[in-house]
Each structure stands twice: as C-alpha cells, then as structure tokens.
Design a protein around this motif. Structure first.
Motif, mmCIF file in Angstrom:
data_model
loop_
_atom_site.group_PDB
_atom_site.id
_atom_site.type_symbol
_atom_site.label_atom_id
_atom_site.label_comp_id
_atom_site.label_asym_id
_atom_site.label_seq_id
_atom_site.Cartn_x
_atom_site.Cartn_y
_atom_site.Cartn_z
ATOM 1 N N LEU A 172 0.820 -1.206 0.000
ATOM 2 C CA LEU A 172 0.000 0.000 0.000
ATOM 3 C C LEU A 172 0.862 1.267 0.000
ATOM 4 C CD1 LEU A 172 -3.172 0.810 1.906
ATOM 5 C CD2 LEU A 172 -1.119 1.979 2.668
ATOM 6 N N ASP A 189 0.608 -4.660 8.619
ATOM 7 C CA ASP A 189 0.203 -4.655 7.227
ATOM 8 C C ASP A 189 -1.104 -5.415 7.144
ATOM 9 O OD1 ASP A 189 1.212 -4.094 4.463
ATOM 10 O OD2 ASP A 189 0.880 -6.252 4.284
ATOM 11 N N ASP A 190 -2.071 -4.870 6.445
ATOM 12 C CA ASP A 190 -3.321 -5.607 6.274
ATOM 13 C C ASP A 190 -3.946 -6.049 7.593
ATOM 14 O OD1 ASP A 190 -4.399 -6.017 3.602
ATOM 15 O OD2 ASP A 190 -2.459 -6.872 3.107
ATOM 16 N N HIS A 206 -8.193 -1.488 -0.306
ATOM 17 C CA HIS A 206 -7.027 -2.324 -0.621
ATOM 18 C C HIS A 206 -7.082 -3.719 -0.029
ATOM 19 C CE1 HIS A 206 -4.366 0.875 -2.313
ATOM 20 N NE2 HIS A 206 -5.122 1.649 -1.557
ATOM 21 N N ASN A 247 -3.859 -1.828 -10.047
ATOM 22 C CA ASN A 247 -2.589 -1.228 -9.624
ATOM 23 C C ASN A 247 -1.547 -1.251 -10.742
ATOM 24 O OD1 ASN A 247 -2.582 -2.437 -6.142
ATOM 25 N ND2 ASN A 247 -3.528 -0.668 -7.098
ATOM 26 N N GLU A 270 -5.580 -11.810 -1.769
ATOM 27 C CA GLU A 270 -4.643 -10.717 -2.105
ATOM 28 C C GLU A 270 -5.382 -9.733 -3.006
ATOM 29 O OE1 GLU A 270 -2.029 -8.987 -1.080
ATOM 30 O OE2 GLU A 270 -0.570 -10.589 -1.429
ATOM 31 N N SER A 315 -4.482 -7.169 -4.809
ATOM 32 C CA SER A 315 -3.865 -7.034 -6.130
ATOM 33 C C SER A 315 -2.492 -7.686 -6.155
ATOM 34 C CB SER A 315 -3.725 -5.550 -6.494
ATOM 35 O OG SER A 315 -2.826 -5.390 -7.558
ATOM 36 N N GLY A 316 -1.600 -7.195 -5.269
ATOM 37 C CA GLY A 316 -0.187 -7.506 -5.398
ATOM 38 C C GLY A 316 0.408 -6.502 -6.370
#
Ligand code: GPV
Length: 839
Positions: free
Chosen positions: A136, A288-289, A374, A481, A669, A671-672
């Motif tokens: 991100l 993260d996340d 996200h 992305n 996930e 996007s990645g």
C-alpha cells in the motif's frame, strides 16, 4: 567561477550555472563545492556518507528550479490538483531515482568515477525513507512518480514518522526488530516549512451555544492541541520539468502551550506535555493488512488529515478562490480507510470554522473525496470503539451521528422495511460493543469507490461492500494497480534497460506499452542469449550479496525461486516451505533423483506482534540450516532468508529472479504489485488466480504463466461445504511426510514443541487452504523445473512476460484515475524565466 554554458543541449544556456548546470564538469565542481562548504570536509577526511551528501545536495540544487517553477505555475494558474492522502509513503532512496528522472545517471556515474569514487557505493549510503509497510505504501510512492511524470498537479500528504518501518535482524533464526533511525544523518531531500504550520485540536468536549447574531453554533473545546509542521520533498517526473511535492507532517507541541506550567515552575510537567505531543508522529505502526485499534493510531490519522485539509484551505484562500470551490480545486484520494476521518473533518472545517450550511458542506465533501479499498481481509477493516473515538474526536462523533441519521433515511427510502439492511449499512456497528465503521464513512463520503484489481473489485461488489454497491452502483470502479518502470526497471536493471532500448528505442520508459515490440525478438537466438546473459549477471550479483550477508554460496545456474513480500498467513510462505521440504524428502529417499537445482530465496518482515508469521520465519531459517548443510543434497537445493527486505533490497532482487512466487489463497490478495515488478524484469510467475495475477496471466498468455490452485469461487464453496484439511493429510503421502518431518523436530534439534503451532494450525484449521492447494502446487512446480531445463523455451517465455507488462505501468493506472475519477488535466512546466519566477 567559470561555468560551462551551452555544453549540454539539455540545458539551453540560461540554466547552466554552478547550481543548475548538468554538464559533467559543472556537476563535478558542484560536488566538490558541497563537500567543502556543506559537509566541511576535504578528501582525506571524507567518509562515504560525506560523498553521498555532497552529491545529494548537488542534485537537489538541480531539482529546485523545477520545483519552484512548478509551484509558481500551479499557483498562477490555480490548477486543479490531486491530493493523495496516505498514512504511508514507502519512497525508497531518492538519489538514484532523481538521477534517472533527470536523465543524468550515466554522466554523474562517469564524473564520480573520474574522481576515483563509485556511484553505486554512494547510492548505498542513503538511508531509505521506509515510511510504509508494504504494497500500500509503495503503491503511493509509484503513483507520485507517475503523477509527476504525467505532469499532473498533485500533492502527496502524509506523516513524517521519525521512525519508519523497523529494521529486521535475524538472531538464531528469529526476527528481531530494531528502530529505524532514518533521520540520523539528516535528510537532504526535505525542506521544513514552519511558516505553514497548522494547529490541530484533540480530545475535550463540544459546546452548543448561540452566537452574537442569534445563530445556533457548536464549538469544540479540546483538552490538547498540537502543531503540525510540514516537511516538503520534491517529486520529480521522468524527463519533464514537473517537480511535485510530498508534504509530510511532524507533530510538535505548540509554542505557547503550557506557558503557564513554565511560569508556575512546573518545568518538567511542561516538557512532558511536549513529549506527549511529539509522540504523534514518532513511529509508523508496523502492521500490514490488519488494524490494531490503538488510540495513538487514530490520533496519527486525524493529525495528518486535519493538517492537510487546513493546508489545502490555506492554498485555496491564497489563490483567492472561495471555499465553495474546494472540490473544483482539489480531488482527494483516500488511500484505504486510514485517512477516512477526512470526511468528517472537512465537514467540521466547512461548517464550524467557515460557517457553511450542512447541505453545501456535504455536497462539497462528497464531490471532493474518492476512496480506494485495498483489502478484503476482515481484520484489516478499521473500526473504532465509539467511546475511544468520542474521547479523541467528540465533535467528529456528533457529525458522524448526524451523517448517519441522514444516510439511513436515504437507505430507508431506497429499501423500505429492511431493518437488517439498516444495521448492516450503518456508520455505527451496534451489534455488540459500538464501533465507528471507517469503510462505511469512506463509502458514504466519496463519489467514487475503487478496488485495486479486477477480481478484487468484483469481490468487493459481491461481498464486503455488497450493500453499498446496491445503494450506489454508479460509485464503483476498478483501477488495477501499477508500478513505476523508472525505479523498478531503468534504475534497478540498467543492463536490461540498455538491451531493450538498443532494440526498440527508449520511449517505452514513459510508454510501457511499447515493450510489446520486444515480442519480435522473443525467438531471436542472439537476443535470447543477451537476455540470458543479463539475467545471469544479475543473479551473480545477488549471489555475491547472499554470500556477503548470509555466508551461503548459491549456484547462479540454479533456478532463483523467490518469494519476497510481507509475512502473512494468507500469502502462504508456508506453502513454499512445504514444497521445499517435499523436494528434500525426495532427495533423502533417493539421493540420485533428477532435480532441477533451485535456490529458494525469501525476504519479508512480519508484524512484531504476529506470532504465526514470526514462527514461519524461524521455520524457514531452520529448514535452511538443515538443507544447506546436508551433503546428500549436493547443493541442488539452497534456502536463503534475506534479512530486512525493503525497497533497496527489492531493487536487487527483482532483476535476479527466475521464478516469482505469487501464491496467496485465491480471493485474499487484493492485487499484489511485486508480481508486476518481477514479471517486468523477466521472471516467470507461479501463482494462483488471485488479485492482479489474473490480469497478468491474461496479458502474458496462459502458456507463459504457471497456474495452480483453487479459484476464489472454489475456495468459498469449499469453506461453505465444510473444509477438512485432515482428509488431505491422510490421503497424500508426500504431504504427510513433509508435515511429519516438521512436527518430528527434525528441523529443530529434536524439539517437537517449537513448530507445533504451525503444524496444528494446518491440520485443524488451515484457514488459507494450503493443504487443499498442496498437490496442485507441487505438480505445477514440477512443470517449472522441466521448463527451466529447456533454456530456449524459458527465455522465450521470459521475454514475452516482460514484453507484455505494458498494462502494469503505474502511468496507466494514474491515467485511468485522472480520466475516470479525478477529472484532472496535465499542466506543462517550462523553465523559461517567466514572470512568476522572476518576481
Ligand atoms: I489494507 N495492502 C497493504 O500493503 N497494506 C494494507 O494495510 C492494506 C493493503 C496491500 C494489499 O495487500 C495488496 O494486495 C495490494 O497490492 C496493495 O495494498 C496495494 O493496493
């Protein structure tokens, strides 16, 4: 001083002086001047850091004319501007990137070499600003690069954390966190702007009163106040004069705050207050996340959002535009819900501070914001206990209640007699303890909502934001992305850049779709050989790095099979390990078995409080210790954990990868973006149908992608019908052997307790379907091994992967955002001595 005017055609004379000139001799003189006058050093005493600083200041000088002209032209024209609000900007080192974007990398490298120095070594000196966790934050950085390259007026707004993401050390196989003192040696890229400081209120209560004109008003009476000081960093576009601004806020105690405490002799008490204020921008939350729900985190979010919105109002007023035009001047993008409090803050500023009516304020607010989601992970959806929220932001809580009343009325009209829908959609979760739901606030307060890959956007619409999609179908959009090819190709893979440019020219750097022209070369034997040689050389460099940092000798002819990203169970580093242990078991059972040699490389940090993620790191290192030493393996397998994965290290890793591991559970996930960087550098992907993998596979062709695993739909179905991982364990001998090997203490000096939590979690829960995907993964890896043995075929696939990455440039993403969400146009910046610059 004598200046070498007109030496370089890029600098049309008028800019060619000692602080702006780009000719090698001028640059060299500037460098030596800075060494003397800025660092106060001469060569015999200079450290590598002194040299780095001298060069950084020389390059900064070359940015300033562009930066000032950019600001002057935006101001004079009152240009519509994108404000990208993000709690994270994972910028990576600036110097190399600025050399690339100024197009003087080679000249500088040569000039530095002539002085007996090595540019690569100087670049290594830069402490990277690690003001983000992972994807991100890095996405925000790529977007700033593309915004500047596309000449879009824009500002990045965020927090100048004193400590960025922690440095990761490995001790006895375990992750250890060290504070990241990135500002230790000073930061040549930023300029403090104390003259634009703003005040931010916190805590206290609200007063409802009637003003002198008999109007009903509300006043926020805070119990704390902090000052936000902006620090600006120029963000230069590639081969343009545009230099936009990243504006990061530092929290300080207000000058006058607790003046009384000083006067009353409570000196230490007053200093304590100061320390409390300065804590706000002290450290990046390393999760993260996932959201921890800590009050300091909400304070950080509110702090930078309030500073930024006040700053934007200052800019608006400075350009003599009325407040009613806020949404015409600015398009604000909310990078996830971290800045979503901006919806309530803009309402407060417009209503309480600038006396606008509710309806006008709401119309402006909705037209200002757009929200990017996200993640689909429930643990990442931010919600704040109402009590905590109200104790920090009492006025905002009132505004949110009022918003909610009006919003739920709208829902009632559209969907009558549907109470469960009302409670599902409410801005306040009232199912148990009451929470403010930040994603709902972001959805209601924005005119556009987007996911970050096609699959992710579909799942948002079907699942996490289903009710909002029914309510506002027109708000939903996809924006897949992208990544910047400047940092992740031109800077990090110069040899490949040169080869590509020798065949198709260099316009692909700003128009990545042109890489497609490489397809014509995909089967050309000479080109293939050059392509292979470059990959080989990049692998050798990474091998040298591994030897230096891990003391492990790896074979550059083996497959470099790389998994580099944050550690999280859904990303399934553990599945990669099960493959490694399976290959090892095969070798132990039959030492002469034919196996394509592989080097398994891992990199990534775990959130300090994430027990399972840290245990997986320990398991990787434990497996590495055994396999790397076992003579039966005969070097055919090596396992390497590279510590402290960050932007700098990522730039070494992508160019050296043969195989990119993108193995998350389908549907998890969003996007990645690492997947895109690997493929751009010619790595082949082994991956699931998750996030942007789906679109990468579409672009490169199914025949050039190693696909395995359940689809998102199959995962949902399996979960719904009752998934039992034990069935897989019982029916798959190799899987059983691999898990038993881990459980037996074989990798832990006989300790059967150490990895038990990992083994048990798979056998009894397996939330992320590793066992369900195991055989498919193993079979697919078999295909990878076979494909690699046919080097011509592999190289063909590798070339096609890179050639077909055009879609995944962040330039394409940003163009889509500009056209479909922000409605903003480029503004050309010239360097002519225009009136604005003279005055
Ligand atoms: I929410 N992402 C992240 O790095 N940190 C977060 O807190 C959240 C999301 C990531 C997603 O996990 C990636 O799939 C995605 O590519 C990236 O954001 C950028 O969109």
């Amino acid at each position: 001083l004598q200046y070498n005017s007109f030496e370089d055609p890029r600098c049309e004379g008028y800019l060619e002086d000692g602080r702006t000139g780009m000719s090698p001799s001028t640059l060299k003189r500037a460098f030596l001047n800075n060494l003397f006058y800025v660092q106060g050093k001469f060569k015999a005493l200079a450290t590598p850091n002194d040299y780095y600083m001298a060069l950084a200041y020389a390059i900064r000088d070359r940015l300033l004319q562009r930066w000032i002209n950019t600001a002057a032209i935006y101001t004079a024209q009152g240009s519509r501007t994108v404000a990208y609000f993000s709690a994270e900007f994972l910028m990576g080192p600036h110097l190399g990137n600025n050399l690339i974007n100024l197009d003087i990398y080679k000249d500088v490298e040569k000039g530095i070499a002539e002085m007996g120095l090595n540019l690569g070594e100087l670049l290594e000196q830069e402490e990277e600003p690690g003001l983000g966790n992972g994807g991100l934050g890095r996405l925000a950085a790529c977007y700033l690069d593309s915004l500047a390259t596309l000449e879009i007026p824009s500002l990045g707004y965020g927090i100048r954390y004193e400590f960025g993401i922690f440095d990761q050390e490995i001790e006895d196989g375990w992750q250890v966190e060290i504070t990241d003192k990135w500002l230790r040696f000073g930061n040549p890229w930023e300029i403090a702007r104390p003259e634009w400081a703003v005040e931010v209120k916190l805590g206290g209560h609200t007063d409802h009163y009637v003003d002198d004109h008999g109007r009903y008003r509300i006043r926020w009476v805070p119990d704390q106040q902090v000052t936000g000081i902006p620090y600006d960093t120029p963000i230069l576009g590639c081969q343009t004069n545009t230099a936009n601004t990243l504006r990061l806020w530092t929290a300080e105690a207000p000058e006058s705050f607790n003046f009384n405490a000083f006067n009353s002799g409570d000196y230490l008490g007053a200093v304590y207050e100061k320390v409390v204020s300065e804590n706000i921008s002290k450290v990046l939350y390393p999760n993260d996340d996932s959201s921890q729900g800590k009050k300091l985190r909400l304070t950080q979010q509110y702090f930078f959002v309030s500073c930024s919105l006040q700053d934007m109002i200052r800019i608006l007023v400075g350009q003599e535009l009325p407040l009613e035009k806020f949404h015409e001047k600015f398009a604000v993008q909310l990078n996830d819900t971290h800045p979503a409090i901006a919806v309530a803050e803009l309402m407060r500023l417009l209503i309480d501070m600038h006396h606008m009516s509710w309806d006008s304020a709401w119309s402006i607010t909705q037209r200002t914001f757009a929200y990017t989601n996200h993640t689909l992970l429930p643990e990442a959806l931010e919600r704040w206990p109402v009590e905590l929220f109200g104790s920090l932001l009492p006025r905002h809580l009132e505004i949110i209640y009022e918003l909610n009343d009006r919003f739920l009325d709208e829902v009632r009209i559209k969907f009558p007699e549907d109470d469960s829908r009302l409670s599902r959609m409410s801005l306040i979760d009232e199912s148990g303890e009451r929470y403010v739901r930040m994603a709902h606030l972001a959805c209601v307060g924005s005119h556009a909502i987007n996911g970050v890959a096609a699959l992710h956007t579909e799942l948002l619409k079907q699942d996490v934001l289903y009710d909002f999609y029914q309510m506002y179908p027109g708000k939903f959009q996809n924006k897949t992305n992208g990544v910047t090819p400047r940092r992740f190709m031109v800077l990090s893979n110069p040899a490949l850049t040169e080869l590509v440019t020798s065949k198709i020219g260099d316009t692909w750097i700003k128009n990545l779709g042109e890489l497609q022209k490489l397809e014509a070369w995909a089967d050309n034997p000479e080109f293939q050989q050059q392509w292979r040689q470059i990959k080989q050389a990049n692998k050798q460099e990474l091998a040298a790095y591994i030897q230096k940092h891990n003391g492990i000798i790896v074979d550059p002819n083996s497959i470099f099979d790389i998994l580099a990203k944050r550690f999280h169970e859904y990303k399934r580093q553990y599945l990669d390990l099960l493959h490694i242990v399976t290959l090892y078991n095969r070798i132990k059972a039959n030492p002469d078995i034919e196996i394509t040699p592989r080097t398994f490389i891992f990199g990534g940090k775990a959130a300090p409080g994430y027990f399972m993620a840290k245990l997986i790191i320990k398991l990787i290192n434990s497996v590495a210790d055994v396999i790397n030493r076992d003579p039966d393996v005969r070097g055919r397998l090596k396992v390497v954990f590279l510590k402290n994965y960050n932007v700098k290290l990522a730039q070494r890793i992508y160019p050296a990868a043969d195989l990119s591991e993108q193995i998350s559970t389908a549907g998890k996930e969003a996007s990645g973006t690492g997947n895109m960087k690997f493929a751009l550098n010619g790595a082949l992907t082994i991956g699931t149908l998750d996030g942007a993998n789906v679109e990468i596979r579409e672009e490169v062709g199914a025949e050039n992608f190693f696909l395995f695993g359940l689809t998102a739909e199959q995962v949902y179905a399996k979960r719904a019908s009752g998934y039992n991982p034990m069935e897989y364990y019982n029916s798959n001998a190799e899987l059983r052997l691999a898990l038993d090997r881990i459980a037996s203490g074989f990798f832990s000096h006989g300790d059967t307790e150490l990895f038990k939590p990992l083994v048990d979690s798979l056998l009894h829960h397996d939330q992320y379907f590793l066992l369900a995907d195991y055989q498919s993964y193993i079979d697919c890896q078999e295909q990878v091994g076979l494909a690699y043995r046919d080097q011509d075929r592999w190289t063909h696939m590798s070339i096609l992967n890179a050639a077909r990455m055009g879609k995944f440039s962040s330039d394409r993403s940003i163009q889509d955002y500009c056209r479909e969400i922000w409605k903003v146009e480029p503004v050309t910046i010239t360097l002519e001595n225009s009136e604005v610059t003279d005055s």
